[in-house]
Design a protein around this motif. Structure first.
Motif: not given
Length: 129
Positions: A50-64
């Motif tokens: 369990i973690h966070r990125h304080c400086h950036t948003a993050e986007t996941y798009i599932l390919l498979r």
């Protein structure tokens, strides 16, 4: 370059050989790039703290594949859960900057992942025990 089954199969083979049961295929030129764009193949059993990125948003798009993205509060309590499964029409998730999160891989999965750069390793204060 084409992102196709052949590429995803190759990276999946590399993930299977990795003790971490995951493998990145970077699409950005360097770790200093302003945008970190990558294919991330994750296999069941991979451990992502369990973690966070304080400086950036993050986007996941599932390919498979199929996986869950789980959000937490600062006390480690689950606050939201998103099942990514293209069969059900759930393709991706936007993770806000500073949001505690992890993933649970249900079946071998490949995501297109984007976050602001440069790359910064997770610090101890950005991981929950």
């Amino acid at each position: 370059m084409t992102i196709d089954d052949r590429l995803l199969d190759e990276v999946t083979e590399q993930a299977a050989e990795s003790p971490r049961l995951r493998m990145n295929y970077n699409l950005h030129d360097s770790l200093d790039a302003k945008a970190q764009r990558l294919i991330n193949v994750l296999l069941p059993g991979t451990i992502l703290p369990i973690h966070r990125h304080c400086h950036t948003a993050e986007t996941y798009i599932l390919l498979r594949g199929r996986m869950n993205v789980v959000f937490y509060n600062e006390m480690g309590g689950e606050t939201d859960r998103f099942e990514l499964d293209p069969v059900n029409g759930n393709y991706g998730v936007q993770i806000p900057a500073g949001q505690w999160h992890t993933i649970e891989v249900v079946e071998p999965s490949a995501i297109f992942e984007v976050k602001d750069g440069p790359y910064t390793p997770l610090r101890p204060e950005d991981m929950l025990d």
